[in-house]
Design an enzyme around this catalytic site. Sequence first.
Site, mmCIF file in Angstrom:
data_model
loop_
_atom_site.group_PDB
_atom_site.id
_atom_site.type_symbol
_atom_site.label_atom_id
_atom_site.label_comp_id
_atom_site.label_asym_id
_atom_site.label_seq_id
_atom_site.Cartn_x
_atom_site.Cartn_y
_atom_site.Cartn_z
ATOM 1 N N ARG A 120 3.572 1.421 14.785
ATOM 2 C CA ARG A 120 2.526 2.461 14.757
ATOM 3 C C ARG A 120 2.236 3.008 16.159
ATOM 4 O O ARG A 120 1.879 4.180 16.301
ATOM 5 C CB ARG A 120 1.248 1.900 14.126
ATOM 6 C CG ARG A 120 1.423 1.761 12.630
ATOM 7 C CD ARG A 120 0.183 1.301 11.954
ATOM 8 N NE ARG A 120 0.237 1.690 10.547
ATOM 9 C CZ ARG A 120 -0.617 1.290 9.635
ATOM 10 N NH1 ARG A 120 -1.607 0.480 9.967
ATOM 11 N NH2 ARG A 120 -0.511 1.700 8.392
ATOM 12 N N LYS B 250 0.503 -5.602 -7.930
ATOM 13 C CA LYS B 250 -0.485 -5.196 -8.926
ATOM 14 C C LYS B 250 -0.216 -3.866 -9.602
ATOM 15 O O LYS B 250 -0.026 -2.848 -8.941
ATOM 16 C CB LYS B 250 -1.851 -5.088 -8.244
ATOM 17 C CG LYS B 250 -2.444 -6.424 -7.901
ATOM 18 C CD LYS B 250 -3.840 -6.181 -7.421
ATOM 19 C CE LYS B 250 -4.593 -7.466 -7.192
ATOM 20 N NZ LYS B 250 -5.820 -7.198 -6.458
ATOM 21 N N GLY C 108 3.062 -0.652 3.158
ATOM 22 C CA GLY C 108 3.237 -1.778 4.077
ATOM 23 C C GLY C 108 4.394 -2.698 3.778
ATOM 24 O O GLY C 108 5.257 -2.938 4.635
ATOM 25 N N GLY D 290 -1.801 3.253 1.809
ATOM 26 C CA GLY D 290 -2.781 3.849 0.902
ATOM 27 C C GLY D 290 -2.792 5.370 0.989
ATOM 28 O O GLY D 290 -2.894 6.061 -0.032
HETATM 29 P P1 AMP Z 1 1.618 -4.791 -2.986
HETATM 30 O O1 AMP Z 1 0.728 -4.969 -1.796
HETATM 31 O O2 AMP Z 1 0.931 -4.594 -4.279
HETATM 32 O O3 AMP Z 1 2.719 -3.782 -2.723
HETATM 33 O O4 AMP Z 1 2.340 -6.205 -3.180
HETATM 34 C C1 AMP Z 1 3.191 -6.771 -2.227
HETATM 35 C C2 AMP Z 1 3.228 -8.248 -2.471
HETATM 36 O O5 AMP Z 1 3.641 -8.485 -3.809
HETATM 37 C C3 AMP Z 1 4.188 -8.983 -1.582
HETATM 38 O O6 AMP Z 1 3.476 -9.831 -0.732
HETATM 39 C C4 AMP Z 1 5.043 -9.779 -2.559
HETATM 40 O O7 AMP Z 1 5.239 -11.117 -2.164
HETATM 41 C C5 AMP Z 1 4.246 -9.743 -3.839
HETATM 42 N N1 AMP Z 1 5.107 -9.882 -5.011
HETATM 43 C C6 AMP Z 1 6.187 -9.159 -5.329
HETATM 44 N N2 AMP Z 1 6.761 -9.593 -6.443
HETATM 45 C C7 AMP Z 1 6.028 -10.645 -6.872
HETATM 46 C C8 AMP Z 1 6.118 -11.528 -7.982
HETATM 47 N N3 AMP Z 1 7.106 -11.414 -8.873
HETATM 48 N N4 AMP Z 1 5.175 -12.482 -8.105
HETATM 49 C C9 AMP Z 1 4.196 -12.604 -7.188
HETATM 50 N N5 AMP Z 1 4.051 -11.792 -6.125
HETATM 51 C C10 AMP Z 1 4.954 -10.828 -5.969
#
Ligand code: AMP
Length: 399
Positions: free
Chosen positions: A36, A200, A356, A379
């Site tokens: 950044r 999520k 990220g 975001g």
């Molecule tokens: P996000 O911030 O929603 O993009 O999520 C990123 C995070 O999701 C990362 O830290 C990953 O380790 C986690 N992640 C990805 N796939 C899985 C999974 N199958 N089960 C649990 N965590 C996950």
Amino acid sequence: MKTVDTYNFKNLCALIRVDFNVPLDKQTFEVKDDTRILGALRTINKVLQDGGSVILMSHLGRPKGGPEEKYSLMHLVSTISKALNKPVKFVNDCIGEEVKQAASSLKPGEVLLLENLRFHAEEEKGDEAFAKQLAELGDLFVNDAFGTAHRAHASTAIIAKFFPAEKKMFGLLMASELENADKAIHEPAKPFTAIIGGAKVSDKILIIERLLGRADNIIIGGGMAYTFFKAMGGNIGNSLCEEDRLDNAIQLIKKAEEKKVNILLPADSITASSFSNDATRGKCASMSISTGNMGLDIGPKAIEDFRAVILQSKTILWNGPMGVFEFSNFQTGTKAVAEAVAEATLKGAYSLVGGGDSVSAINKYNLADKVSYVSTGGGALLEYFEGKELPGVAAIMKK
Ligand code: AMP
């Protein structure tokens, strides 16, 4: 779009809102990733080369409205100074007498970094009086903080009120971010494939909905895929699941069918007996994960399916990892997708990687220069794609 390139800063002081929200080492407070900071150099150097001076302001982390050593921007001084190849001055606050003094005594070619804006609760509240005090420090306002453009904070949006139209403009990083996002949103060469992953569904529903009107293929991977499998009646064991989003998942699948958008979910998964790199691993269809196991990566069939679609694409947007790529035993799917995106780019596709964790992944596999654009906004990029107005952008556009 009005940027610093259209202005001569000779003998003027540019107040630049940057996004220097960088990760620091927890013990030594050293900057762990300077992406950044490097991203803002073009804007800063343009002002300095014109013979102007620069005041940099940013937030760092989430302080609770008062000073906290671990969030001090003082820890960034040596990294910024090294990147600019010149000394950088620092003041212990972002408003007040001492800051005014430091700002008014800046000479052409000099750079002053202010302390964390979020040490004042007024920043996040978008307080006018606070914004006015910041505005008084410089002759012009430059917004180069794409990563915070979705926030209507004092230094990102409210401050712009205190500058006439000709004295507020975008930095060059912000301009590139918007141009690249627009390329993927407004004029995607077809087929357009969006790859959405991460933990999520709730975070990504709006962007998936928006993409339904634009993308030809939507690849869904990562933890969020299991909410879809559960909603379709599958057994997902202990995999991540948002029970309150099962309906949303079904609705998204229905809408995709209506709009003839191809939704791809991972046919198989690599499972783990616990959430650990050393857990016992298995491989099975993603719809039939046994009790006690959880899907932590996409499987080989899914990699093959996703790869085939990615390689046929002409525009690719990637947000979110395909699994827990931080664990070496569950990174294969994310790495394979990163490699497929790079390969498609080499074949002529336009690829935009943002958010990220996908950015950390692309950096981890040394592929950042093999994709068309790596966004600094997480975001902000998502909200832009969702079709929302970004307050930090709108504030510069307003007369
Ligand atoms: P996000 O911030 O929603 O993009 O999520 C990123 C995070 O999701 C990362 O830290 C990953 O380790 C986690 N992640 C990805 N796939 C899985 C999974 N199958 N089960 C649990 N965590 C996950």
